[in-house]
Design a protein around this motif. Structure first.
Motif, mmCIF file in Angstrom:
data_model
loop_
_atom_site.group_PDB
_atom_site.id
_atom_site.type_symbol
_atom_site.label_atom_id
_atom_site.label_comp_id
_atom_site.label_asym_id
_atom_site.label_seq_id
_atom_site.Cartn_x
_atom_site.Cartn_y
_atom_site.Cartn_z
ATOM 1 N N ALA A 205 0.837 -1.204 0.000
ATOM 2 C CA ALA A 205 0.000 0.000 0.000
ATOM 3 C C ALA A 205 0.869 1.250 0.000
ATOM 4 C CB ALA A 205 -0.921 0.000 1.207
ATOM 5 N N PRO A 206 0.573 2.225 -0.866
ATOM 6 C CA PRO A 206 1.378 3.457 -0.901
ATOM 7 C C PRO A 206 1.100 4.398 0.262
ATOM 8 C CG PRO A 206 -0.402 3.579 -2.498
ATOM 9 C CD PRO A 206 -0.426 2.190 -1.944
ATOM 10 N N SER A 207 0.026 4.166 1.024
ATOM 11 C CA SER A 207 -0.319 5.027 2.161
ATOM 12 C C SER A 207 -1.400 4.317 2.966
ATOM 13 C CB SER A 207 -0.842 6.387 1.677
ATOM 14 O OG SER A 207 -2.160 6.257 1.160
ATOM 15 N N ASN A 208 -1.900 5.004 3.986
ATOM 16 C CA ASN A 208 -3.078 4.490 4.687
ATOM 17 C C ASN A 208 -4.298 5.363 4.403
ATOM 18 O OD1 ASN A 208 -2.136 6.669 6.227
ATOM 19 N ND2 ASN A 208 -3.064 5.866 8.102
ATOM 20 N N TYR A 209 -4.272 6.063 3.258
ATOM 21 C CA TYR A 209 -5.414 6.856 2.826
ATOM 22 C C TYR A 209 -6.336 5.962 1.989
ATOM 23 C CZ TYR A 209 -3.144 11.182 4.322
ATOM 24 O OH TYR A 209 -2.565 12.172 5.066
ATOM 25 N N ALA A 210 -7.493 5.627 2.559
ATOM 26 C CA ALA A 210 -8.461 4.780 1.875
ATOM 27 C C ALA A 210 -9.453 5.641 1.100
ATOM 28 C CB ALA A 210 -9.213 3.921 2.880
ATOM 29 N N VAL A 211 -9.848 5.167 -0.059
ATOM 30 C CA VAL A 211 -10.887 5.819 -0.851
ATOM 31 C C VAL A 211 -12.235 5.278 -0.376
ATOM 32 C CG1 VAL A 211 -11.818 6.209 -3.152
ATOM 33 C CG2 VAL A 211 -9.338 6.036 -2.824
ATOM 34 N N ILE A 212 -13.096 6.167 0.119
ATOM 35 C CA ILE A 212 -14.428 5.750 0.565
ATOM 36 C C ILE A 212 -15.449 6.136 -0.505
ATOM 37 C CG2 ILE A 212 -13.809 5.788 2.992
ATOM 38 C CD1 ILE A 212 -15.210 8.487 3.253
ATOM 39 N N GLY A 213 -16.701 5.786 -0.274
ATOM 40 C CA GLY A 213 -17.672 5.777 -1.353
ATOM 41 C C GLY A 213 -18.291 7.076 -1.799
ATOM 42 N N ARG A 214 -17.495 8.111 -2.016
ATOM 43 C CA ARG A 214 -17.961 9.358 -2.590
ATOM 44 C C ARG A 214 -16.958 9.833 -3.635
ATOM 45 N NH1 ARG A 214 -21.398 7.473 -0.210
ATOM 46 N NH2 ARG A 214 -22.896 8.382 1.263
ATOM 47 N N TYR A 215 -17.475 10.208 -4.793
ATOM 48 C CA TYR A 215 -16.644 10.671 -5.908
ATOM 49 C C TYR A 215 -17.356 11.835 -6.592
ATOM 50 C CZ TYR A 215 -15.082 5.754 -5.512
ATOM 51 O OH TYR A 215 -14.647 4.533 -5.053
ATOM 52 N N VAL A 216 -16.575 12.758 -7.122
ATOM 53 C CA VAL A 216 -17.093 13.756 -8.051
ATOM 54 C C VAL A 216 -16.203 13.647 -9.284
ATOM 55 C CG1 VAL A 216 -17.624 16.171 -8.490
ATOM 56 C CG2 VAL A 216 -17.875 15.254 -6.172
ATOM 57 N N LEU A 217 -16.788 13.252 -10.404
ATOM 58 C CA LEU A 217 -16.000 12.816 -11.553
ATOM 59 C C LEU A 217 -16.188 13.717 -12.762
ATOM 60 C CD1 LEU A 217 -16.708 8.972 -11.349
ATOM 61 C CD2 LEU A 217 -14.824 10.262 -10.319
ATOM 62 N N ASP A 218 -15.084 13.956 -13.444
ATOM 63 C CA ASP A 218 -15.128 14.599 -14.748
ATOM 64 C C ASP A 218 -15.644 13.570 -15.754
ATOM 65 O OD1 ASP A 218 -13.790 17.134 -16.301
ATOM 66 O OD2 ASP A 218 -13.704 15.302 -17.516
ATOM 67 N N PRO A 219 -16.448 13.990 -16.734
ATOM 68 C CA PRO A 219 -16.999 13.022 -17.692
ATOM 69 C C PRO A 219 -15.947 12.326 -18.549
ATOM 70 C CG PRO A 219 -17.507 15.273 -18.364
ATOM 71 C CD PRO A 219 -16.974 15.353 -16.964
ATOM 72 N N SER A 220 -14.704 12.810 -18.537
ATOM 73 C CA SER A 220 -13.645 12.112 -19.266
ATOM 74 C C SER A 220 -13.432 10.699 -18.740
ATOM 75 C CB SER A 220 -12.335 12.894 -19.171
ATOM 76 O OG SER A 220 -11.925 13.026 -17.824
ATOM 77 N N VAL A 221 -13.954 10.414 -17.544
ATOM 78 C CA VAL A 221 -13.812 9.068 -16.985
ATOM 79 C C VAL A 221 -14.470 8.028 -17.886
ATOM 80 C CG1 VAL A 221 -15.904 9.084 -15.550
ATOM 81 C CG2 VAL A 221 -13.916 7.764 -14.822
ATOM 82 N N PHE A 222 -15.503 8.423 -18.636
ATOM 83 C CA PHE A 222 -16.176 7.462 -19.499
ATOM 84 C C PHE A 222 -15.268 7.005 -20.642
ATOM 85 C CE2 PHE A 222 -19.922 9.881 -17.806
ATOM 86 C CZ PHE A 222 -20.428 8.843 -17.048
ATOM 87 N N ASP A 223 -14.471 7.939 -21.187
ATOM 88 C CA ASP A 223 -13.512 7.559 -22.226
ATOM 89 C C ASP A 223 -12.541 6.514 -21.706
ATOM 90 O OD1 ASP A 223 -14.608 9.427 -24.004
ATOM 91 O OD2 ASP A 223 -13.322 11.033 -23.241
ATOM 92 N N VAL A 224 -12.091 6.719 -20.480
ATOM 93 C CA VAL A 224 -11.120 5.802 -19.885
ATOM 94 C C VAL A 224 -11.763 4.459 -19.569
ATOM 95 C CG1 VAL A 224 -9.479 5.472 -18.003
ATOM 96 C CG2 VAL A 224 -9.837 7.759 -18.959
#
Length: 306
Positions: A205-224
């Motif tokens: 693990a690179p850290s102890n920072y966990a991603v929890i269940g909230r995101y605000v996403l740019d629509p470019s995520v769909f391309d990816v």
């Protein structure tokens, strides 16, 4: 390639709700896990209330088979409302109508459940090129500790995508997506995410920072996501798509920022944490708390004596 849309207001939310809830069998054999009650409201209502409180009036719920109860809950129940009105039970009538008046609700089926990344991808047409929020139903965020509104603020100022981070014990990081971060000067609670790993072994693990269940996403995520192969568990992981966005510049919809959350969070995805969430929330209710806390004290005292 979709370009950055940081100046477009965030008004839409996506709530993935197609999971089978196998950890709660047999309760979820015929009842969606999102409809399991947390005190006297289904878990999914807390999530929709959070989105609405952050100004997100357009909510798309990604569902699957046997999830009709979700749609029914956010729809009018005319017979029940008429019965309560005839009885003069205005309090219960108000509570029944609350879920209907929260937001404009829309629904789409995921079909073949291929992971969180796939669930987000089916929202592309509804999102229509705008930045949007994603809220996972297993994480309930206490309304006294607003998180989503802060994440939207960061996305509007910095562009790109934003994830919610929480410090966890290193022994627990394998249960989460994990972020490598660096300071970006925007605030003590905001970081630039430089790498993301889905459920790493503790040693990796690179850290102890966990991603929890909230995101605000740019629509470019769909391309990816269209180019993202199946990852951990054979599923299309949103974490893998966001990792790719960390390598791109903000003009092309890249960069990922993290907002560190130190408030109250209730995990309803685990049976023991689900029970703890009910106890905490019930204890703090004005109508239930005094009597319930008194009973809890007596119960704990009697257990210690046995």
């Amino acid at each position: 390639m979709t370009t950055t849309s940081s100046r477009i207001p965030v008004t839409k939310a996506v709530v993935p709700a197609a999971g089978l809830g196998t950890r709660f069998l047999p309760a979820t054999k015929a009842t969606p896990k999102e409809m399991l009650p947390v005190v006297d409201k289904p878990a999914i209502q807390y999530v929709v209330e959070e989105a609405a409180s952050a100004g997100l009036s357009d909510i798309l719920m990604v569902t699957g088979r046997n999830k009709r109860a979700l749609e029914d809950h956010f729809d009018r129940a005319y017979e029940l409302e008429e019965l309560l009105a005839r009885k003069g039970d205005q309090d219960r009538l108000r509570r029944v109508r609350e879920s209907v008046e929260l937001a404009n609700m829309h629904y789409v089926r995921q079909g073949d459940p291929k992971g969180l990344g796939h669930a987000v991808s089916v929202a592309e047409q509804h999102v229509a090129g705008q930045p949007f929020a994603v809220l996972l139903g297993d994480d309930l965020i206490d309304p006294r500790d607003p998180l989503l509104s802060r994440m939207i603020e960061v996305q509007q100022e910095l562009g790109g995508s934003v994830v919610a981070l929480m410090e966890v014990d290193p022994s627990q990081i394998h249960l989460y997506g994990c972020a490598a971060v660096k300071a970006n000067g925007f605030g003590e609670d905001v970081f630039q995410v430089t790498d993301l790993v889905e459920k790493p072994d503790t040693a990796d693990a690179p850290s102890n920072y966990a991603v929890i269940g909230r995101y605000v996403l740019d629509p470019s995520v769909f391309d990816v996501l269209r180019e993202t192969p199946p990852g951990r568990g054979g599923e299309i992981q949103l974490t893998d798509a966001l990792r790719e966005l960390t390598t791109r510049d903000v003009e092309s919809g890249g960069q990922v920022h993290g907002v560190l959350f130190k408030g109250r969070r209730y995990d309803t995805g685990d049976r023991a944490d689900y029970l703890r969430a009910i106890v905490r929330l019930a204890s703090e209710r004005e109508d239930l708390g005094p009597e319930f806390r008194s009973w809890l004290r007596e119960f704990v005292a009697s257990e210690l004596q046995d």
